[in-house]
Write a protein that holds these residues in place. Sequence first.
Motif, PDB file in Angstrom:
ATOM      1  N   ARG A  17       0.790  -1.334  -0.268  1.00 23.33           N
ATOM      2  CA  ARG A  17      -0.178  -0.347  -0.062  1.00 23.33           C
ATOM      3  C   ARG A  17       0.595   1.385  -0.145  1.00 23.33           C
ATOM      4  O   ARG A  17       0.748   2.597  -0.910  1.00 23.33           O
ATOM      5  CB  ARG A  17      -0.975   0.228   1.067  1.00 23.33           C
ATOM      6  CG  ARG A  17      -2.298   0.950   1.103  1.00 23.33           C
ATOM      7  CD  ARG A  17      -2.721   0.867   2.532  1.00 23.33           C
ATOM      8  NE  ARG A  17      -3.843   2.196   2.660  1.00 23.33           N
ATOM      9  CZ  ARG A  17      -4.697   2.449   3.542  1.00 23.33           C
ATOM     10  NH1 ARG A  17      -4.407   1.761   4.415  1.00 23.33           N
ATOM     11  NH2 ARG A  17      -5.003   3.450   3.352  1.00 23.33           N
ATOM     12  N   ALA A  18       1.785   1.127   0.545  1.00 24.20           N
ATOM     13  CA  ALA A  18       2.980   2.318   0.523  1.00 24.20           C
ATOM     14  C   ALA A  18       3.944   2.964  -0.242  1.00 24.20           C
ATOM     15  O   ALA A  18       3.827   3.980  -0.819  1.00 24.20           O
ATOM     16  CB  ALA A  18       3.693   2.702   1.844  1.00 24.20           C
ATOM     17  N   HIS A  22       2.284   5.822  -2.762  1.00 22.77           N
ATOM     18  CA  HIS A  22       3.340   7.061  -3.162  1.00 22.77           C
ATOM     19  C   HIS A  22       3.767   7.017  -4.215  1.00 22.77           C
ATOM     20  O   HIS A  22       3.966   8.478  -4.931  1.00 22.77           O
ATOM     21  CB  HIS A  22       4.836   6.548  -2.558  1.00 22.77           C
ATOM     22  CG  HIS A  22       6.490   7.784  -2.799  1.00 22.77           C
ATOM     23  ND1 HIS A  22       5.722   8.525  -1.852  1.00 22.77           N
ATOM     24  CD2 HIS A  22       7.463   7.323  -3.148  1.00 22.77           C
ATOM     25  CE1 HIS A  22       6.811   9.384  -2.292  1.00 22.77           C
ATOM     26  NE2 HIS A  22       7.508   8.954  -2.494  1.00 22.77           N
ATOM     27  N   CYS A  23       3.819   5.907  -5.375  1.00 25.69           N
ATOM     28  CA  CYS A  23       3.742   6.171  -5.971  1.00 25.69           C
ATOM     29  C   CYS A  23       2.153   6.798  -7.705  1.00 25.69           C
ATOM     30  O   CYS A  23       3.485   7.723  -8.554  1.00 25.69           O
ATOM     31  CB  CYS A  23       3.639   4.896  -7.345  1.00 25.69           C
ATOM     32  SG  CYS A  23       5.449   3.822  -6.717  1.00 25.69           S
ATOM     33  N   GLN A  24       1.605   6.803  -7.026  1.00 28.34           N
ATOM     34  CA  GLN A  24       0.519   7.367  -7.412  1.00 28.34           C
ATOM     35  C   GLN A  24       0.644   8.968  -7.175  1.00 28.34           C
ATOM     36  O   GLN A  24       0.574   9.523  -7.777  1.00 28.34           O
ATOM     37  CB  GLN A  24      -1.026   6.846  -6.666  1.00 28.34           C
ATOM     38  CG  GLN A  24      -2.280   7.697  -7.522  1.00 28.34           C
ATOM     39  CD  GLN A  24      -3.477   6.820  -6.777  1.00 28.34           C
ATOM     40  OE1 GLN A  24      -3.185   6.220  -6.116  1.00 28.34           O
ATOM     41  NE2 GLN A  24      -4.336   6.103  -8.046  1.00 28.34           N
ATOM     42  N   ILE A  28       3.754   7.749 -10.704  1.00 30.14           N
ATOM     43  CA  ILE A  28       5.553   6.430 -11.133  1.00 30.14           C
ATOM     44  C   ILE A  28       4.605   6.063 -11.388  1.00 30.14           C
ATOM     45  O   ILE A  28       3.728   5.347 -11.271  1.00 30.14           O
ATOM     46  CB  ILE A  28       6.442   6.173 -10.228  1.00 30.14           C
ATOM     47  CG1 ILE A  28       7.534   7.312 -10.271  1.00 30.14           C
ATOM     48  CG2 ILE A  28       7.126   4.784 -10.389  1.00 30.14           C
ATOM     49  CD1 ILE A  28       8.436   6.708  -8.286  1.00 30.14           C
ATOM     50  N   PRO A  29       4.451   5.535 -12.743  1.00 35.32           N
ATOM     51  CA  PRO A  29       4.040   4.421 -13.478  1.00 35.32           C
ATOM     52  C   PRO A  29       3.661   3.151 -13.036  1.00 35.32           C
ATOM     53  O   PRO A  29       6.086   2.732 -12.192  1.00 35.32           O
ATOM     54  CB  PRO A  29       4.406   4.463 -14.882  1.00 35.32           C
ATOM     55  CG  PRO A  29       5.464   5.422 -15.777  1.00 35.32           C
ATOM     56  CD  PRO A  29       5.330   5.656 -14.272  1.00 35.32           C
ATOM     57  N   ARG A  35      10.041   2.897 -10.029  1.00 34.73           N
ATOM     58  CA  ARG A  35       8.760   1.567  -9.115  1.00 34.73           C
ATOM     59  C   ARG A  35       9.737   0.402  -8.068  1.00 34.73           C
ATOM     60  O   ARG A  35       9.854   0.939  -7.580  1.00 34.73           O
ATOM     61  CB  ARG A  35       7.684   1.610 -10.041  1.00 34.73           C
ATOM     62  CG  ARG A  35       6.886   0.361  -9.123  1.00 34.73           C
ATOM     63  CD  ARG A  35       4.946   0.112  -9.777  1.00 34.73           C
ATOM     64  NE  ARG A  35       4.543  -0.765  -8.342  1.00 34.73           N
ATOM     65  CZ  ARG A  35       4.202  -0.814  -7.789  1.00 34.73           C
ATOM     66  NH1 ARG A  35       3.218   1.038  -7.324  1.00 34.73           N
ATOM     67  NH2 ARG A  35       3.460  -1.227  -7.309  1.00 34.73           N
ATOM     68  N   GLU A  36      10.417   0.136  -9.421  1.00 32.33           N
ATOM     69  CA  GLU A  36      10.862  -1.441  -9.274  1.00 32.33           C
ATOM     70  C   GLU A  36      12.620  -0.788  -7.728  1.00 32.33           C
ATOM     71  O   GLU A  36      12.676  -1.451  -6.741  1.00 32.33           O
ATOM     72  CB  GLU A  36      11.612  -1.897  -9.883  1.00 32.33           C
ATOM     73  CG  GLU A  36      10.922  -2.478 -10.539  1.00 32.33           C
ATOM     74  CD  GLU A  36      12.161  -3.548 -12.278  1.00 32.33           C
ATOM     75  OE1 GLU A  36      13.410  -3.438 -11.558  1.00 32.33           O
ATOM     76  OE2 GLU A  36      11.130  -3.391 -12.948  1.00 32.33           O
ATOM     77  N   ASN A  37      13.044   0.934  -8.089  1.00 35.37           N
ATOM     78  CA  ASN A  37      14.252   1.220  -7.341  1.00 35.37           C
ATOM     79  C   ASN A  37      13.044   2.180  -6.249  1.00 35.37           C
ATOM     80  O   ASN A  37      14.135   1.547  -4.687  1.00 35.37           O
ATOM     81  CB  ASN A  37      14.836   2.088  -8.476  1.00 35.37           C
ATOM     82  CG  ASN A  37      15.260   1.991  -9.041  1.00 35.37           C
ATOM     83  OD1 ASN A  37      16.338   0.779  -8.661  1.00 35.37           O
ATOM     84  ND2 ASN A  37      15.883   3.107 -10.349  1.00 35.37           N
TER      85      ASN A  37
END
Length: 65
Positions: A17-18, A22-24, A28-29, A35-37
């Motif tokens: 969820r975090a 955070h990506c959203q 970050i796609p 996203r992997e990083n």
Amino acid sequence: MPFLGTVDPDQLSIITRALDEHCQTIGIPPDSVERENLASRVQALFGQGVTTLEDMKKALASDSA
């Protein structure tokens, strides 16, 4: 005794969820190296004892600042 480096379902939910939120928030796609990083950063934070959703969100936000 739990295995080192494992998480239970509740912990996995917090981590996921975090990461998702955070990506959203910062755009970050889902299928990106960024996203992997960030996922690696989330894992590192968790390993350092950041285990609640609120604390994880605060740590990620301060990283981005």
